[in-house]
Design an enzyme around this catalytic site. Structure first.
Site, PDB file in Angstrom:
ATOM      1  N   GLY A 123       0.818  -1.208   0.000  1.00 60.40           N
ATOM      2  CA  GLY A 123       0.000   0.000   0.000  1.00 60.40           C
ATOM      3  C   GLY A 123       0.844   1.247   0.000  1.00 60.40           C
ATOM      4  CE1 TYR A 135      -4.433 -12.808   2.788  1.00 60.15           C
ATOM      5  CE2 TYR A 135      -3.716 -14.540   1.285  1.00 60.15           C
ATOM      6  CZ  TYR A 135      -3.742 -13.203   1.653  1.00 60.15           C
ATOM      7  OH  TYR A 135      -3.097 -12.266   0.888  1.00 60.15           O
TER       8      TYR A 135
END
Length: 288
Positions: free
Chosen positions: A28, A164
């Site tokens: 990010g 996940y």
């Protein structure tokens, strides 16, 4: 398939606004820094604004806003406070939880943070979005299984890797169904999924096993390389409902190109059913 080895040629995003969730570290942060370097006004949408302010102290036009994707109230506040167009929404933030946990709204923590949070955020912000929605997924989606009768893992024995993978499959299905709905509504907005490859990021901070540490040391690439498929999805010449990932080593390292997805991730009926279930769980609907 068309490939993209680096961030050249540099796109000009001057005057555009990009939101990057989870921009305080890892992929990010690398994505946010690159977009700021392209001239965009980049909003670091983060849970910890102190860390966010440190991360946003980078060349370019940046700001920090608080957003907790594990809390629908936080998501609604973020969206309600938004003014102006959004050229890029990068749904980057994600977690991998070794033990079963719950969000503020009672959702299983990985599914809630990785899928339901971005689902709600995207739909609430959609009237402002003019360009693209990029959802970070993973080739782990290939082992994911969506149990529509137990999305909150109330009956299924919890396993970190399985939860996940399921959340990452949900990301790909979400992106596909979002593009279908956007196209049906006559919108020019594109929805694209991106797989960053095997990257050494804080996602693995709680995975302390010796095998994981050895793999990270020997095989993982850095966040800057992991950001390349994300940047390709955000700024490259790609169609809606594409899936981007690294070029090399089974799409786990280096560069970026369009990649394939599992048969389950191509199930349009499953995508529609997951969307309907996500609307009921979050109370947020497609807003165009």
């Amino acid at each position: 398939m068309k490939a993209h080895d680096d961030v050249s040629p540099t796109p000009d995003l001057t005057g555009k606004t990009a939101i990057v969730t989870g921009a305080n570290s890892g992929i990010g942060l690398a994505t946010a820094q690159a977009l700021a370097g392209y001239g965009a006004h980049v909003v670091f949408a983060v849970r910890d604004t102190v860390k966010g302010e440190r991360a946003a102290a980078t060349p370019g036009d940046t700001e920090v806003r608080r957003l907790d994707l594990a809390d629908l109230a936080s998501i609604r506040r973020f969206a309600a406070d938004w003014r102006g167009p959004i050229h890029l929404l990068i749904n980057n933030a994600g977690i991998s939880a070794p033990e079963l946990g719950r969000t503020a709204d009672g959702f299983e923590l990985q599914f809630g943070t990785n899928h339901l949070g971005p689902f709600a955020l995207t739909n609430l912000l959609l009237p402002h979005i003019t360009g693209r929605v990029v959802s970070l997924a993973s080739q782990a989606e290939r082992t994911g299984r969506i149990d529509l009768g137990d999305l909150n893992w109330e009956h299924t024995p919890y396993k970190q890797s399985r939860a996940y993978a399921t959340s990452k499959l949900a990301n790909v299905l979400f992106s596909a169904e979002l593009q279908r709905r956007l196209s049906a509504a006559g919108s020019s907005v594109l929805a694209v999924a991106a797989h960053p490859g095997f990257v050494a990021t804080p996602l693995y901070d709680r995975s302390t096993g010796p095998g994981t540490r050895l793999m990270l040391r020997l095989l993982a690439q850095g966040p800057d390389e992991g950001a390349l498929p994300v940047l390709y999805a955000a700024t490259g010449d790609v169609p809606g409902d594409s899936f981007t990932g690294p070029k090399h080593w089974m799409h786990m390292r280096g560069g970026a190109e369009l990649i394939g997805r599992s048969k389950t991730a191509q199930d349009s009926e499953l995508a529609r059913r997951l969307w309907d279930a996500s609307e009921k769980l979050t109370g947020v609907c497609f807003s165009l």
